[in-house]
Each structure stands twice: as C-alpha cells, then as structure tokens.
Design a protein around this motif. Structure first.
Motif, mmCIF file in Angstrom:
data_model
loop_
_atom_site.group_PDB
_atom_site.id
_atom_site.type_symbol
_atom_site.label_atom_id
_atom_site.label_comp_id
_atom_site.label_asym_id
_atom_site.label_seq_id
_atom_site.Cartn_x
_atom_site.Cartn_y
_atom_site.Cartn_z
ATOM 1 N N LEU A 1 6.387 -1.986 1.717
ATOM 2 C CA LEU A 1 6.743 -0.940 1.878
ATOM 3 C C LEU A 1 7.786 -0.346 1.080
ATOM 4 O O LEU A 1 7.229 0.854 0.515
ATOM 5 N N GLU A 2 9.074 -0.677 0.986
ATOM 6 C CA GLU A 2 9.802 -0.102 0.438
ATOM 7 C C GLU A 2 9.525 -0.270 -1.090
ATOM 8 O O GLU A 2 9.306 0.572 -2.262
ATOM 9 N N LYS A 3 9.512 -1.623 -1.163
ATOM 10 C CA LYS A 3 9.037 -1.675 -2.992
ATOM 11 C C LYS A 3 7.326 -1.115 -3.670
ATOM 12 O O LYS A 3 8.079 -0.458 -4.453
ATOM 13 N N LEU A 4 6.476 -0.526 -2.642
ATOM 14 C CA LEU A 4 5.536 0.232 -3.014
ATOM 15 C C LEU A 4 5.082 1.295 -3.070
ATOM 16 O O LEU A 4 5.630 1.743 -4.171
ATOM 17 N N LEU A 5 7.340 1.799 -2.251
ATOM 18 C CA LEU A 5 6.972 3.599 -2.436
ATOM 19 C C LEU A 5 8.077 3.185 -3.844
ATOM 20 O O LEU A 5 7.659 4.252 -4.716
ATOM 21 N N LYS A 6 8.735 2.878 -4.349
ATOM 22 C CA LYS A 6 9.829 2.524 -5.528
ATOM 23 C C LYS A 6 8.681 2.429 -6.590
ATOM 24 O O LYS A 6 8.912 3.007 -7.596
ATOM 25 N N ALA A 7 7.221 2.037 -6.630
ATOM 26 C CA ALA A 7 6.546 1.714 -7.616
ATOM 27 C C ALA A 7 6.047 2.574 -7.877
ATOM 28 O O ALA A 7 5.057 2.795 -8.785
ATOM 29 N N ASN A 8 5.619 3.619 -6.490
ATOM 30 C CA ASN A 8 4.867 4.560 -7.029
ATOM 31 C C ASN A 8 5.684 6.119 -6.784
ATOM 32 O O ASN A 8 5.573 6.812 -7.341
ATOM 33 N N GLY A 9 7.137 5.521 -7.169
ATOM 34 C CA GLY A 9 7.507 6.554 -8.498
ATOM 35 C C GLY A 9 8.943 7.133 -7.527
ATOM 36 O O GLY A 9 9.717 8.503 -7.799
ATOM 37 N N PHE A 10 8.915 6.725 -6.014
ATOM 38 C CA PHE A 10 9.801 8.112 -5.309
ATOM 39 C C PHE A 10 11.488 7.447 -5.385
ATOM 40 O O PHE A 10 11.000 5.991 -5.822
ATOM 41 N N PRO B 1 -5.244 -3.643 3.288
ATOM 42 C CA PRO B 1 -4.415 -3.003 3.640
ATOM 43 C C PRO B 1 -3.743 -2.517 2.344
ATOM 44 O O PRO B 1 -3.570 -0.852 2.530
ATOM 45 N N GLU B 2 -3.491 -3.698 1.778
ATOM 46 C CA GLU B 2 -2.614 -2.777 0.789
ATOM 47 C C GLU B 2 -2.961 -1.873 -0.312
ATOM 48 O O GLU B 2 -2.357 -1.344 -0.701
ATOM 49 N N LYS B 3 -4.599 -2.495 -0.888
ATOM 50 C CA LYS B 3 -4.712 -2.026 -1.376
ATOM 51 C C LYS B 3 -4.871 -0.378 -1.271
ATOM 52 O O LYS B 3 -4.867 0.990 -1.764
ATOM 53 N N ILE B 4 -5.416 -0.271 -0.257
ATOM 54 C CA ILE B 4 -5.360 1.222 0.758
ATOM 55 C C ILE B 4 -4.478 1.954 0.573
ATOM 56 O O ILE B 4 -4.033 3.027 0.810
ATOM 57 N N ARG B 5 -3.480 1.028 1.153
ATOM 58 C CA ARG B 5 -1.765 1.662 1.189
ATOM 59 C C ARG B 5 -0.831 2.129 0.048
ATOM 60 O O ARG B 5 -0.641 3.522 -0.406
ATOM 61 N N ILE B 6 -1.583 2.128 -1.742
ATOM 62 C CA ILE B 6 -1.518 1.921 -2.602
ATOM 63 C C ILE B 6 -1.812 3.281 -3.122
ATOM 64 O O ILE B 6 -1.382 4.432 -3.701
ATOM 65 N N GLY B 7 -2.975 3.698 -2.603
ATOM 66 C CA GLY B 7 -4.386 4.608 -3.284
ATOM 67 C C GLY B 7 -3.877 5.633 -2.498
ATOM 68 O O GLY B 7 -3.024 6.896 -2.970
ATOM 69 N N PHE B 8 -3.139 5.454 -1.236
ATOM 70 C CA PHE B 8 -3.236 6.448 -0.772
ATOM 71 C C PHE B 8 -1.673 6.783 -0.687
ATOM 72 O O PHE B 8 -1.106 7.822 -1.227
ATOM 73 N N PHE B 9 -0.481 6.010 -1.053
ATOM 74 C CA PHE B 9 0.117 6.639 -1.879
ATOM 75 C C PHE B 9 0.434 7.362 -3.227
ATOM 76 O O PHE B 9 1.322 7.900 -3.466
ATOM 77 N N GLU B 10 -0.207 7.065 -4.011
ATOM 78 C CA GLU B 10 -0.526 7.367 -5.027
ATOM 79 C C GLU B 10 -1.542 9.053 -4.868
ATOM 80 O O GLU B 10 -1.116 9.957 -5.891
ATOM 81 N N THR B 11 -1.948 9.112 -4.124
ATOM 82 C CA THR B 11 -2.300 10.760 -3.609
ATOM 83 C C THR B 11 -0.812 11.377 -3.090
ATOM 84 O O THR B 11 -0.919 12.840 -3.453
ATOM 85 N N ILE B 12 -0.412 10.961 -2.198
ATOM 86 C CA ILE B 12 0.229 11.849 -1.589
ATOM 87 C C ILE B 12 1.715 12.531 -3.066
ATOM 88 O O ILE B 12 2.601 12.710 -2.885
ATOM 89 N N TYR B 13 1.376 11.139 -3.971
ATOM 90 C CA TYR B 13 2.712 10.773 -4.634
ATOM 91 C C TYR B 13 2.791 12.763 -5.756
ATOM 92 O O TYR B 13 3.702 13.217 -6.066
ATOM 93 N N LYS B 14 1.084 12.608 -6.007
ATOM 94 C CA LYS B 14 0.377 13.278 -6.867
ATOM 95 C C LYS B 14 0.468 14.801 -6.291
ATOM 96 O O LYS B 14 1.764 15.909 -6.575
ATOM 97 N N GLY B 15 0.285 14.916 -4.724
ATOM 98 C CA GLY B 15 0.550 16.183 -4.394
ATOM 99 C C GLY B 15 2.573 16.870 -4.436
ATOM 100 O O GLY B 15 2.380 18.070 -4.428
ATOM 101 N N LEU B 16 2.815 15.634 -4.114
ATOM 102 C CA LEU B 16 4.836 16.524 -3.946
ATOM 103 C C LEU B 16 4.753 16.715 -5.634
ATOM 104 O O LEU B 16 4.456 16.378 -6.170
#
Lengths: 240, 290
Positions: B204-213, B127-142
């Motif tokens: 989840l919050e750390k993940l968002l920060k790690a993904n540039g949010f 699940p963690e990996k999926i989340r990361i992949g998901f956040f990468e995708t949405i980050y690129k779209g924003l």
C-alpha cells in the motif's frame, strides 16, 4: 508535524489529547470535538492562566478558537507519575506538594480550585513544580482552601489500600502528618478542615456543576462515591 | 472565525482527522462517507466538503444527519469514485474504511454497499488494480501539497491467525491418511494469505509512492479506526508509549475476563515485541508533491 493520540473522550469530556512532534519541538495539543469540549478547553486555559499569573513566567499555552477549540501546551520537563501512585515511596513528594499548595494557593488574590489534583497531574523537576490538566478548574471561596489536597490524599488512600480503605499504621500516621501540615495557619472560618473528607465530598457534590463534568460524578471522582462511614473513619484518623 | 453552535454532537470518533490539521479555507472530499461523524467534523473545520457516496440508501441517511446537524457547506454526489474526475481541486482527500468496501465488492460481487445501477461493471479487476485506479483518481483530484488521509481495518490478521490455529490443530489430530492432502493445500493457502497480508501492508505504501505521494506516515490505531482511543505514529515508536486501550464494558464477568486477557496479550504483542503490523487498524497520511 506528527501527532500521537494519547487519550480520547476520557470521562466523556469530548476532547482528545495529542502529543505533537514538530521538528525538534514536542508539545501537547488538546482538541475539542463538540461545543462541550470547547467549554472544557476554554476552562483549562483559564486554569493555566490562573496558575501562571503573578509568577513572572510567560504563559506558554496557545488557545486557538476555531469552530472546535485547540489548546497547545508545552512539554514540561521533569518527573512524571502514574495515575495509580500510592503513598508508600512518595512521602517526600507529597509533603513537597502540600508545601507548594500552601505557598501558591494562599498568596493568590483570587482563590481557585484545580478540581483534579492528583500526583499524575504534577511534573516535578527538582524544586520546580508544574501542574497540568486544568479541565475542572474553577474559582471558589477561600473558605474551601485545602479541598484539592484532601481530594489528592483520598486518591492516594484509594490506590494504597487497593480500594479496601484499610491502611497500615505508618500510612495513617503519615496522613495525619499531612493534615497537620495543611491546617497550620489556616483561618478558623475554613469549611474543609473540620471534617476534611466528609466536607470535601459535600463540596464536590454541592458544586458539581463548577467541575464541568459530562459524566456520572461517581465515575469520575472516587471521593464522591465513597461511603460516609469510610470518610468518617479517615476524618477521625487525621483529626484525632 | 466560525461561530460554534450552542449544542453540537460529540464527534470524538473523528479524532483521527486531528492528525491532519485542517485550515478554515480547505476544501475536502470524502470518498464513501462511511463514517458520518468524520464527514460532519470535516464540514465544521473546512470551508467545504464534498461527499461521494455510491449507495443512495446511505446518501439519504447522511442527508438526514446533515439536516439535523445544520451542515450547509457540503455537496453530496451519488456516484462511484471512478465517475468523478476532479482536477487539483481538493486540499484534502479522506478515505475512511472505503478500501475494504471496494475489495469486498470486487471479490464477492456484493450489492450491499453499491447500488446495482452504478456498480462497477469490471468485475474481473483484481483488488490491486482497483486500488491503483482509485489512487490515480484521488491523486488527480488533490491540489499540489494536498493531503491524503486513509484509514482501514487490519482485517486479514485475524483471518490469518485463525487459519494458522486451525492448521496447527488439524496437523496435531490428523493421522497419516489421505486427509493430509487437503491439510497441505490449506497450509499453502494460509502461507499465501499470510504473505499477501505482509505484502499488502508494504504494498500500500509502495503504491502511494508510485502514485506520486510523498511524506507518507503510517499510524497504528487502537482499538479500531472507527473510534480510535490510541494512535501511534510508526516512525516514532521509540518515543511513544503503548498501554492497551479498550472500549469500556461493564456487562458480565466473562467480558471482563476476556478484556483482561486481551490487555495482557496486547502488552505482550505491542509493548514487548513491538509487532505493530498486527495493530487492529491503520491510518496513513500522505501529501501530493508540490
């Protein structure tokens, strides 16, 4: 900007109330979620306009007519009250509100009804009284002067008696005192003050559409659902 | 300015999106389109909204609803999230209840939500990996400065609580016997779940920060994120007041009693002890750095 959701779709009004924190400024935002909600918010803004008109105070509300309307209302400083406030302990405040009503409502050229005048909608800072929640605002005939106060007194009775409608002698005497304070100097043509509680209920039911209610009126206003015998009883207490 | 319809549906369940403050020229994307009201609400306030729906069945249902509501400023895409690669297109990304669906899919290989033809083949992703992949995708779209809106149920809390209660009862009644072994294993399991729950909240919050949010704000939502009645920003707890809220139910005295008990428990948990990590649901908003 950070927001806190305070209420959502209360009595099916299709609006939400947010408290917004913007830097050092705090304000409230009422937002619509349907066309009905737009009507409610537009109406509320009219209420504020009526309230502030001729006071020399700048109208501090901001109405944005997007697809769904938004109304920004400043945070008024002062004491706030519970929606289940009772008579006991609030006597001075109630008298002050009746005084305020008589002064404010009788001097206006165009008569209006707040529609949900309850202590929880007042914010009082010393002698400075602010009134919020104008959703049910509407213009009316001056012959219905007093409706809002009678409705407010009935809400007090409802909570004071814990819905049993039995009051102590002290509270009954106080109600009568309030009524005398209200009727002093009122014109003979007034349609509320002869049988105040019964006539107020009659007004509410006859002109229900003016109140912009999107739910069963009996759920919204305790006065509308109260039996005639109860209203007769309180009419006799205050008018004897 | 857009002209309101004469009659429009009450979209009060989309009240969480009011935290964002859409602009008329915004273009938004809704991943999953789980909550139809939110999709319609976004279409009313934005220039355009794109819906990405992995399930063709849900796509058909949403299409019907959009015809009923006369929504025209939208595009619907029947695809999985990782098949969409947008580059700085959207002013806002909306993810309502979609994370849970992804995790359920990966964990249990359920086909309820996803069509088999487009289901993610990488079943062994955590699940963690999926989340990361998901956040990468949405980050690129924003677009830079764009907003992410994320709402999800705090499902693990009930599961964890029930496990602890079960364990407490078991340890009370179990005599010294071989039964202790499975009991001990389930205790470890519960501790693992509890720590996973706590970590996943912060994670989840750390993940968002790690993904540039940036500007990440977390909100406690009551009674749930599908129809919020109360939303409290966790960074403003000192200034907010909590009063228990419930959906009105007048059916039966038992329900009224249980509602009364729940109100008391909620007052204790949230008013007195301020345990907002146990809130039924959460909303997170974040912004992509400019």
């Amino acid at each position: 900007m950070l927001c806190e959701l305070i209420t959502n779709n209360t009595h099916n009004n299709n609006t939400a109330l947010y408290k917004c924190y913007n830097s050092n400024k705090v304000f409230y935002r009422k937002a619509a979620f349907s066309h009905w909600g737009n009507k409610v918010i537009d109406n509320e803004n009219k209420g504020y306009e009526w309230f502030y008109k001729d006071t020399g105070t700048v109208i501090e509300t901001i109405l944005r007519k997007k697809y769904f309307y938004e109304l920004d209302i400043p945070e008024f400083k002062g004491k706030k009250f519970s929606s289940e406030s009772v008579i006991s302990g609030n006597e001075k405040i109630i008298e002050m509100i009746i005084d305020f009503y008589k002064g404010k409502w009788s001097t206006k050229d165009v008569f209006a009804i707040h529609g949900d005048l309850a202590l929880c909608n007042f914010i009082i800072d010393k002698r400075n009284i602010k009134l919020v929640d104008w959703e049910h605002f509407h213009y009316s005939d001056k012959e219905f002067f007093g409706y809002d106060i009678i409705n407010m007194l009935f809400i007090f009775i409802y909570h004071e008696s814990k819905r049993t409608f039995r009051l102590s002698k002290r509270n009954r005497d106080f109600l009568r005192k309030c009524y005398i304070q209200l009727i002093e100097g009122v014109e003979n043509s007034n349609k509320i003050l002869e049988k105040p509680f019964q006539n107020s209920k009659a007004y509410l039911l006859k002109f229900a559409d003016r109140f912009l209610i999107n739910t069963n009126i009996y759920k919204k206003f305790v006065l509308s659902g109260s039996p005639l015998s109860v209203l007769e009883h309180f009419d006799s207490i205050v008018t004897k | 300015m857009l002209v309101p319809q004469i009659n429009s549906t009450n979209l009060s369940s989309a009240v969480g999106l009011g935290l964002i403050g859409f602009n008329e020229n915004d273009i938004a994307v809704d991943y999953g389109c789980i909550l139809f009201d939110s999709f319609v609400y976004t279409s009313r306030l934005c220039k355009k909204v794109v819906g990405i729906i992995p399930s063709s069945e849900r796509l058909n249902t949403l299409q019907k609803r959009l015809v009923e509501e006369d929504v025209k400023n939208c595009d619907l895409v029947n695809a999985n999230y990782n098949e969409q690669h947008f580059n700085e297109v959207f002013d806002c990304v909306i993810i309502n209840s979609f994370l849970e669906q992804l995790i359920i899919e990966i964990k249990h290989d359920k086909t309820i939500f996803f069509d088999s033809k487009i289901r993610d083949k990488k079943r062994y992703n955590s699940p963690e990996k999926i989340r990361i992949g998901f956040f990468e995708t949405i980050y690129k779209g924003l677009r830079p400065g764009g907003t992410l809106y994320l709402s999800y149920a705090n499902k693990l809390r009930i599961r964890t609580l029930l496990l602890f209660i079960k364990l407490a009862i078991e340890s009370f009644f179990t005599a010294i016997s071989l039964k202790k072994a499975p009991s001990f294993i389930s205790l470890l399991n519960a501790i693992y779940l509890f720590s996973y729950y706590l970590l996943s909240q912060e994670g989840l919050e750390k993940l968002l920060k790690a993904n540039g949010f940036i500007d990440i704000e977390k909100y406690a939502v009551f009674p749930d994120h599908k129809y919020p009645l109360k939303i409290i920003p966790l960074s403003k707890l000192d200034e907010c007041s909590f009063e228990p809220v419930q959906y009105i139910s007048r059916e039966g005295s038992l329900r009224r009693i249980s509602a009364g008990i729940k109100r008391r428990v909620d007052r204790l948990v949230f008013n007195k002890f301020k345990l907002f990590d146990l809130s039924p649901s959460f909303i997170i908003t974040a912004r992509k750095a400019s």
